[in-house]
Design an enzyme around this catalytic site. Structure first.
Site, short mmCIF file in Angstrom:
data_model
loop_
_atom_site.label_atom_id
_atom_site.label_comp_id
_atom_site.label_asym_id
_atom_site.label_seq_id
_atom_site.Cartn_x
_atom_site.Cartn_y
_atom_site.Cartn_z
N LYS A 1 0.37 4.59 6.83
CA LYS A 1 -0.20 5.40 5.75
C LYS A 1 0.38 6.80 5.81
O LYS A 1 1.09 7.17 6.74
CB LYS A 1 -1.73 5.49 5.89
CG LYS A 1 -2.48 4.16 5.98
CD LYS A 1 -2.44 3.38 4.69
CE LYS A 1 -3.17 2.04 4.86
NZ LYS A 1 -2.97 1.15 3.69
N SER B 1 0.79 -1.23 0.00
CA SER B 1 0.00 0.00 0.00
C SER B 1 0.82 1.28 0.00
O SER B 1 0.32 2.33 -0.36
CB SER B 1 -0.95 0.01 1.20
OG SER B 1 -0.23 0.16 2.41
#
EC number: 3.4.21.89
Length: 312
Positions: free
Chosen positions: A157, A78
Site C-alpha cells: 500500500k 489495489s
C-alpha cells in the site's frame, strides 16, 4: 681356446627381451590405472564443485532476501495503475529493499510492503506456522526460496499519514485530509465503472509508530479504512514493514522506478527529517537492484515461480 660369439648364448638374449616386455606391460598397466583414477577424481571433483556452487547460490539468495532486498509478485488490483495486478495480465514483480528503513522511517507517499498485523488477519486464512522451531525455521527458508507457501500474509500500500497525524475524508472536492489540509494525490486511479468519489471516514488519529495506508486504486482496496473494522485498528505498526518498493522488475516492458509522490508536500511541506529526498539517496536504489536481481535469477534455479500474498 676359442672366444664366445654373440650367438652362442641364445637364452641370455631372450631373457633380456622378456624382461623389457614385462616392464613395458607394467608401465602401460600403471598408466591405465592412473588414468582411471584421474578420471574418477575429475568426475568426483565436478560433482563436488557443482554442489558447492548451488549451495553457495542458495545461501546467498537467502541472505540477500533476508537482509538486503526481496522480489514480490503483485496479484491484486489495489495499487493500479502504479502496480499492475490484474486478472489476465502480466502481474508486476517488484523489488523491495530492506535497507532504507534501517536509516529512516516510512514517509507519506512511500509504497511499502508489510506483514499483515493481527487486526488485519482476523478474517484471513492461510498456513499455520509449525510449532517446532526447527521446522518453522526451515519453513521460512523455504518460503524465501519460493518453495512453500509463506506463513505470513504480505500487503503493499501507499503511506498516507504517519504516527500522531489525524486523517479523514473528505473535503468538498473529495480529497483526503491530513491535519485538516487536503492532499494532492495524482496517483489515484478510478477503475472504469466505479464511482469517482471516495467513501467518507474519520477523523482518525494514527497511533504513534503506526502508518495509515491506502491503495492507489482507491475504490478497490481493502486498506486502513476497512481492515480491523477501520479507525485506529486499521493502522499498520511500523515494525510490520518489510521494506520499501523501489523498482518494477518484471515484465520487461514495465521496468521502471515506483512513483513516490508525497501527498503532503503541498499541504504540510516536506518532512525535513526525511532522508528519502536527500542527494545521493536515490543511488541506494540501484545499489540494491544489482544484487537483488542476481539473487532472483539464482533463486530461479530452484523455484518455478515467485509468489507473495499481497491481498487487496
Amino acid at each position: 681356446m676359442r672366444s664366445q660369439g654373440p650367438d652362442e648364448d641364445p637364452a641370455e638374449g631372450s631373457s633380456d627381451e622378456q624382461a623389457a616386455a614385462e616392464q613395458a606391460d607394467e608401465t602401460r598397466s600403471s598408466a591405465r590405472n592412473a588414468s582411471k583414477r584421474s578420471g574418477k577424481s575429475r568426475k568426483g571433483s565436478f560433482w563436488w564443485e557443482l554442489f558447492v556452487l548451488i549451495s553457495t547460490a542458495l545461501v546467498l539468495t537467502v541472505l540477500l532476501q533476508l537482509f538486503v532486498a526481496r522480489v514480490f509478485l503483485i496479484p491484486s488490483r489495489s495499487m493500479e495503475q502504479t502496480l499492475h495486478g490484474c486478472d489476465g495480465c502480466s502481474n508486476d514483480r517488484i523489488l523491495v529493499d530492506k535497507i532504507t528503513y534501517r536509516f529512516s522511517d516510512p514517509q507519506p507517499g512511500d509504497v511499502v510492503v508489510f506483514s499483515g498485523p493481527k487486526s488485519w488477519m482476523a478474517d484471513e486464512g492461510g498456513v499455520s506456522e509449525p510449532a517446532n522451531p526447527v521446522v518453522g525455521f526451515s519453513y521460512r527458508i523455504g518460503s524465501l526460496l519460493h518453495l512453500v507457501e509463506p506463513v505470513e500474509k504480505d500487503f503493499v500500500k501507499r503511506v498516507i499519514a504517519t504516527g500522531g497525524q489525524t486523517v479523514e475524508c473528505c473535503d468538498e472536492q473529495n480529497r483526503v485530509l491530513v491535519e485538516g489540509e487536503p492532499l494532492d494525490e495524482p496517483y489515484i486511479y478510478w477503475a472504469p465503472g466505479s464511482p469517482q468519489e471516495q467513501e467518507e471516514f474519520g477523523p482518525v488519529t494514527v497511533p504513534e509508530d503506526h502508518l495509515w495506508v491506502m491503495g492507489d486504486n482507491r475504490n478497490n482496496s481493502l486498506d486502513s479504512r476497512y481492515q480491523g473494522g477501520g479507525g485506529r485498528a486499521g493502522a499498520v505498526p511500523v515494525d510490520n514493514v518489510v521494506g520499501k518498493a523501489q523498482v518494477i522488475l518484471l515484465p520487461p516492458g514495465r521496468w521502471q522506478g515506483i512513483e513516490e509522490s508525497n501527498p503532503q508536500a503541498v499541504a504540510l511541506g516536506p518532512d525535513e527529517d526525511s532522508w528519502s529526498g536527500s542527494p545521493g539517496w536515490e543511488g541506494l536504489r540501484y545499489l540494491v537492484v544489482v544484487p537483488a536481481v542476481w539473487s532472483t535469477r539464482r533463486g530461479s534455479l530452484v523455484a518455478a515461480r515467485s509468489r507473495t500474498w499481497e491481498r487487496h
